[in-house]
Motif scaffolding. Structure first.
Motif, PDB file in Angstrom:
ATOM      1  N   ARG A   1      45.326  13.852  17.836  1.00  0.00           N
ATOM      2  CA  ARG A   1      46.435  14.693  18.273  1.00  0.00           C
ATOM      3  C   ARG A   1      47.288  13.932  19.278  1.00  0.00           C
ATOM      4  NH1 ARG A   1      44.851  20.366  17.495  1.00  0.00           N
ATOM      5  NH2 ARG A   1      42.832  20.308  16.467  1.00  0.00           N
ATOM      6  N   TYR A   2      48.593  14.051  19.123  1.00  0.00           N
ATOM      7  CA  TYR A   2      49.552  13.447  20.034  1.00  0.00           C
ATOM      8  C   TYR A   2      50.252  14.576  20.772  1.00  0.00           C
ATOM      9  CZ  TYR A   2      48.779   9.333  17.181  1.00  0.00           C
ATOM     10  OH  TYR A   2      48.201   8.287  16.517  1.00  0.00           O
ATOM     11  N   SER A   3      50.128  14.575  22.101  1.00  0.00           N
ATOM     12  CA  SER A   3      50.728  15.619  22.935  1.00  0.00           C
ATOM     13  C   SER A   3      51.515  14.968  24.053  1.00  0.00           C
ATOM     14  CB  SER A   3      49.646  16.507  23.558  1.00  0.00           C
ATOM     15  OG  SER A   3      48.828  17.061  22.574  1.00  0.00           O
ATOM     16  N   ARG A   4      52.514  15.673  24.552  1.00  0.00           N
ATOM     17  CA  ARG A   4      53.325  15.173  25.656  1.00  0.00           C
ATOM     18  C   ARG A   4      52.921  15.919  26.919  1.00  0.00           C
ATOM     19  NH1 ARG A   4      56.752  10.804  26.229  1.00  0.00           N
ATOM     20  NH2 ARG A   4      58.835  11.460  25.782  1.00  0.00           N
ATOM     21  N   CYS A   5      52.721  15.177  27.996  1.00  0.00           N
ATOM     22  CA  CYS A   5      52.419  15.787  29.294  1.00  0.00           C
ATOM     23  C   CYS A   5      53.736  16.083  30.018  1.00  0.00           C
ATOM     24  CB  CYS A   5      51.568  14.832  30.130  1.00  0.00           C
ATOM     25  SG  CYS A   5      51.204  15.508  31.769  1.00  0.00           S
ATOM     26  N   GLU A   6      53.679  16.980  30.992  1.00  0.00           N
ATOM     27  CA  GLU A   6      54.863  17.288  31.797  1.00  0.00           C
ATOM     28  C   GLU A   6      55.379  16.066  32.560  1.00  0.00           C
ATOM     29  OE1 GLU A   6      54.346  20.663  34.336  1.00  0.00           O
ATOM     30  OE2 GLU A   6      53.384  21.811  32.746  1.00  0.00           O
ATOM     31  N   CYS A   7      54.487  15.120  32.863  1.00  0.00           N
ATOM     32  CA  CYS A   7      54.907  13.930  33.609  1.00  0.00           C
ATOM     33  C   CYS A   7      55.585  12.887  32.708  1.00  0.00           C
ATOM     34  CB  CYS A   7      53.715  13.295  34.323  1.00  0.00           C
ATOM     35  SG  CYS A   7      52.526  12.441  33.262  1.00  0.00           S
ATOM     36  N   GLY A   8      55.600  13.141  31.401  1.00  0.00           N
ATOM     37  CA  GLY A   8      56.288  12.235  30.490  1.00  0.00           C
ATOM     38  C   GLY A   8      55.381  11.351  29.655  1.00  0.00           C
ATOM     39  N   ARG A   9      54.107  11.322  29.949  1.00  0.00           N
ATOM     40  CA  ARG A   9      53.180  10.492  29.173  1.00  0.00           C
ATOM     41  C   ARG A   9      52.846  11.134  27.835  1.00  0.00           C
ATOM     42  NH1 ARG A   9      50.252   6.262  30.979  1.00  0.00           N
ATOM     43  NH2 ARG A   9      50.546   5.735  33.141  1.00  0.00           N
ATOM     44  N   TRP A  10      52.624  10.286  26.841  1.00  0.00           N
ATOM     45  CA  TRP A  10      52.059  10.736  25.578  1.00  0.00           C
ATOM     46  C   TRP A  10      50.557  10.628  25.698  1.00  0.00           C
ATOM     47  CZ3 TRP A  10      54.234  13.311  21.818  1.00  0.00           C
ATOM     48  CH2 TRP A  10      55.615  13.229  21.649  1.00  0.00           C
TER      49      TRP A  10
ATOM     50  N   ALA B   1      46.822   6.899  26.490  1.00  0.00           N
ATOM     51  CA  ALA B   1      48.014   7.483  27.092  1.00  0.00           C
ATOM     52  C   ALA B   1      49.073   6.399  27.191  1.00  0.00           C
ATOM     53  CB  ALA B   1      47.706   8.055  28.474  1.00  0.00           C
ATOM     54  N   ALA B   2      50.302   6.782  26.967  1.00  0.00           N
ATOM     55  CA  ALA B   2      51.400   5.817  27.049  1.00  0.00           C
ATOM     56  C   ALA B   2      52.608   6.495  27.670  1.00  0.00           C
ATOM     57  CB  ALA B   2      51.756   5.306  25.657  1.00  0.00           C
ATOM     58  N   GLY B   3      53.443   5.719  28.282  1.00  0.00           N
ATOM     59  CA  GLY B   3      54.674   6.267  28.860  1.00  0.00           C
ATOM     60  C   GLY B   3      54.804   5.907  30.310  1.00  0.00           C
ATOM     61  N   ARG B   4      55.497   6.733  31.007  1.00  0.00           N
ATOM     62  CA  ARG B   4      55.872   6.473  32.409  1.00  0.00           C
ATOM     63  C   ARG B   4      54.752   5.993  33.230  1.00  0.00           C
ATOM     64  NH1 ARG B   4      60.570  10.540  33.731  1.00  0.00           N
ATOM     65  NH2 ARG B   4      61.503  10.502  31.718  1.00  0.00           N
TER      66      ARG B   4
ATOM     67  N   ALA C   1      43.642  17.566  30.091  1.00  0.00           N
ATOM     68  CA  ALA C   1      44.622  17.258  31.117  1.00  0.00           C
ATOM     69  C   ALA C   1      44.952  15.771  31.109  1.00  0.00           C
ATOM     70  CB  ALA C   1      44.087  17.662  32.491  1.00  0.00           C
ATOM     71  N   CYS C   2      46.111  15.455  31.599  1.00  0.00           N
ATOM     72  CA  CYS C   2      46.589  14.082  31.702  1.00  0.00           C
ATOM     73  C   CYS C   2      45.732  13.311  32.710  1.00  0.00           C
ATOM     74  CB  CYS C   2      48.043  14.106  32.157  1.00  0.00           C
ATOM     75  SG  CYS C   2      48.770  12.475  32.393  1.00  0.00           S
ATOM     76  N   PRO C   3      45.267  12.106  32.346  1.00  0.00           N
ATOM     77  CA  PRO C   3      44.473  11.322  33.297  1.00  0.00           C
ATOM     78  C   PRO C   3      45.304  10.790  34.467  1.00  0.00           C
ATOM     79  CG  PRO C   3      44.800  10.082  31.279  1.00  0.00           C
ATOM     80  CD  PRO C   3      45.367  11.455  31.048  1.00  0.00           C
ATOM     81  N   SER C   4      46.637  10.787  34.340  1.00  0.00           N
ATOM     82  CA  SER C   4      47.491  10.272  35.410  1.00  0.00           C
ATOM     83  C   SER C   4      47.832  11.326  36.454  1.00  0.00           C
ATOM     84  CB  SER C   4      48.793   9.734  34.824  1.00  0.00           C
ATOM     85  OG  SER C   4      48.528   8.647  33.989  1.00  0.00           O
ATOM     86  N   CYS C   5      48.220  12.513  35.990  1.00  0.00           N
ATOM     87  CA  CYS C   5      48.692  13.526  36.942  1.00  0.00           C
ATOM     88  C   CYS C   5      47.803  14.760  37.004  1.00  0.00           C
ATOM     89  CB  CYS C   5      50.122  13.933  36.599  1.00  0.00           C
ATOM     90  SG  CYS C   5      50.266  14.905  35.090  1.00  0.00           S
ATOM     91  N   GLY C   6      46.916  14.953  36.020  1.00  0.00           N
ATOM     92  CA  GLY C   6      46.006  16.088  36.029  1.00  0.00           C
ATOM     93  C   GLY C   6      46.570  17.376  35.459  1.00  0.00           C
ATOM     94  N   ARG C   7      47.839  17.361  35.050  1.00  0.00           N
ATOM     95  CA  ARG C   7      48.433  18.570  34.471  1.00  0.00           C
ATOM     96  C   ARG C   7      47.935  18.763  33.040  1.00  0.00           C
ATOM     97  NH1 ARG C   7      54.525  17.024  35.921  1.00  0.00           N
ATOM     98  NH2 ARG C   7      54.140  16.550  38.087  1.00  0.00           N
ATOM     99  N   PRO C   8      47.920  20.013  32.569  1.00  0.00           N
ATOM    100  CA  PRO C   8      47.490  20.261  31.189  1.00  0.00           C
ATOM    101  C   PRO C   8      48.484  19.679  30.185  1.00  0.00           C
ATOM    102  CG  PRO C   8      47.773  22.341  32.390  1.00  0.00           C
ATOM    103  CD  PRO C   8      48.185  21.244  33.296  1.00  0.00           C
TER     104      PRO C   8
END
Length: 58
Positions: A35-44, A55-58, A12-19
């Protein structure tokens, strides 16, 4: 930043907790697969050996 945050069996994303989504890119290294994955919140999310290592992005 290293985090091992999981939702069920997915990381899960450390910023928003979404998978994280399915990996957009996978590269083998001597330490394991990166592995490079995109979160629903926009972070890589960058994962190595099953842990979020960046993590990078918004």
């Amino acid at each position: 930043m290293t985090a091992n945050i999981s939702v069920g069996q997915q990381l899960a994303c450390p910023s928003c907790g979404r998978p994280a989504s399915a990996p957009a890119s996978i590269h083998r290294t001597s330490e394991g697969s990166v592995r490079y994955s995109r979160c629903e919140c926009g972070r890589w999310l960058v994962t190595l050996a099953g842990q979020v290592v960046g993590a990078a992005g918004r």
